[in-house]
Design a protein around this motif. Sequence first.
Motif, PDB file in Angstrom:
ATOM      1  N   ASN A   1       0.747  -1.234  -0.053  1.00 42.32           N
ATOM      2  CA  ASN A   1       0.073  -0.073   0.126  1.00 42.32           C
ATOM      3  C   ASN A   1       0.818   1.354  -0.159  1.00 42.32           C
ATOM      4  N   ASN A   2       2.101   1.091  -0.333  1.00 40.96           N
ATOM      5  CA  ASN A   2       2.789   2.324  -0.072  1.00 40.96           C
ATOM      6  C   ASN A   2       2.489   3.245  -1.276  1.00 40.96           C
ATOM      7  N   THR A   3       2.773   4.633  -0.989  1.00 42.52           N
ATOM      8  CA  THR A   3       2.464   5.583  -1.807  1.00 42.52           C
ATOM      9  C   THR A   3       3.743   6.439  -2.617  1.00 42.52           C
ATOM     10  N   GLY A   4       4.649   5.992  -2.494  1.00 40.40           N
ATOM     11  CA  GLY A   4       5.993   6.546  -2.842  1.00 40.40           C
ATOM     12  C   GLY A   4       6.753   7.389  -1.922  1.00 40.40           C
ATOM     13  N   LYS A   5       5.812   7.695  -0.768  1.00 40.16           N
ATOM     14  CA  LYS A   5       6.391   8.609   0.239  1.00 40.16           C
ATOM     15  C   LYS A   5       7.723   7.932   1.016  1.00 40.16           C
ATOM     16  N   MET A   6       8.905   8.823   0.978  1.00 39.92           N
ATOM     17  CA  MET A   6       9.914   8.351   1.502  1.00 39.92           C
ATOM     18  C   MET A   6       9.996   8.641   3.248  1.00 39.92           C
ATOM     19  N   TYR A   7      10.551   7.695   3.895  1.00 45.24           N
ATOM     20  CA  TYR A   7      10.362   8.082   5.488  1.00 45.24           C
ATOM     21  C   TYR A   7      11.852   8.385   5.852  1.00 45.24           C
ATOM     22  N   ASP A   8      12.014   9.153   6.859  1.00 48.37           N
ATOM     23  CA  ASP A   8      13.309   9.719   7.310  1.00 48.37           C
ATOM     24  C   ASP A   8      13.737   9.097   8.695  1.00 48.37           C
ATOM     25  N   LEU A   9      12.718   8.357   9.240  1.00 49.87           N
ATOM     26  CA  LEU A   9      13.055   7.731  10.482  1.00 49.87           C
ATOM     27  C   LEU A   9      13.189   8.272  11.734  1.00 49.87           C
ATOM     28  N   ASN A  10      12.719   9.700  11.654  1.00 49.69           N
ATOM     29  CA  ASN A  10      12.855  10.594  12.793  1.00 49.69           C
ATOM     30  C   ASN A  10      11.434  10.410  13.314  1.00 49.69           C
TER      31      ASN A  10
END
Length: 312
Positions: free
Chosen positions: A260-269
């Motif tokens: 279900n990913n939308t292409g958004k990138m996660y910075d893990l903060n």
Amino acid sequence: MNKCYIGIDIGSISTKGVVIDENYNIIFSNYIWTEGSPIEAVKKIIDYFKIKLDNNYQVFGIGTTGSARKLIGTLLEANVVKNEITAHAIGTMRIVPNVKTILEIGGQDSKIIFIKDKIITDYSMNTLCAAGTGAFLSSQAKRLGIDIEKFGDIALTAKTPVKIAARCTVFAESDLIHKAQSGYKKEDIIAGLCKSIVNNYLNNVAKGKNILEPIVFQGGVSKNRGVVKYFKEILKKDITVLENGHLMGAYGVAILSKNNNTGKMYDLNIKNIEFKTKGFECKRCPNECEIIRIYKENKLIDSFGSKCGNVS
Ligand code: SF4
């Protein structure tokens, strides 16, 4: 840079995390005790993953499950937040595609999930009776002065397992003390305890249900070879124990977050969000659970501590 996806399963006893790659392979995993603080536990897991992922991977999805899934999902801006039943079924089906029954015994609860043609058709959970859980086994191992890791192997050496009343923790405990004082061999008592876990599970969680093969047994207690042996013996059926069985909830939500990913990138903060916490003691039944409610901008976003799931 390689794409990856994170799944986190936040339980009251332990918190599990996995990272999967584009091919659904688990590339990293971590397992720590929650110790009453789900946020701290998740911070530790995320810090561990940050080091492991380094500059080689970019996170494109985060999924959360378990009792604190909504709170942690908000903090991590997860793209998927799912209940444990769905998460476990999805994770297990990826490894054993034709699984029909999932038996699960964790630290503090146990469940059974039925699947037909890849769809969950029925399930039941037991959070009230501790006699059939990992926490009960751990406390009895301590009482007998035995390392819990060795419990299952010692049970396998027993010749005549002692019969232990499995109806509830209080009965089982007093029966155990009585048997220990009566001079029964330690391995026979341990085997009896493993057998009582199985009987308790089959008489409570799985009562009246048709357990069909293929059967997968998972959760922390599935690592206990004594309990596995008695499941096979009593059910007279084959049981598969997965090497990563304790991670199936986290794995399931990692899969869902990838799909279900939308292409958004996660910075893990971890987001610095202000929460208000209010606690109270539920008096609706003798369990008197300590319920903790979490509010964000006066809106209830999560709660923990209810053993019945009817009070949030
Ligand atoms: S939340 Fe309340 S009603 Fe539910 S088990 Fe706990 S004390 Fe009983």
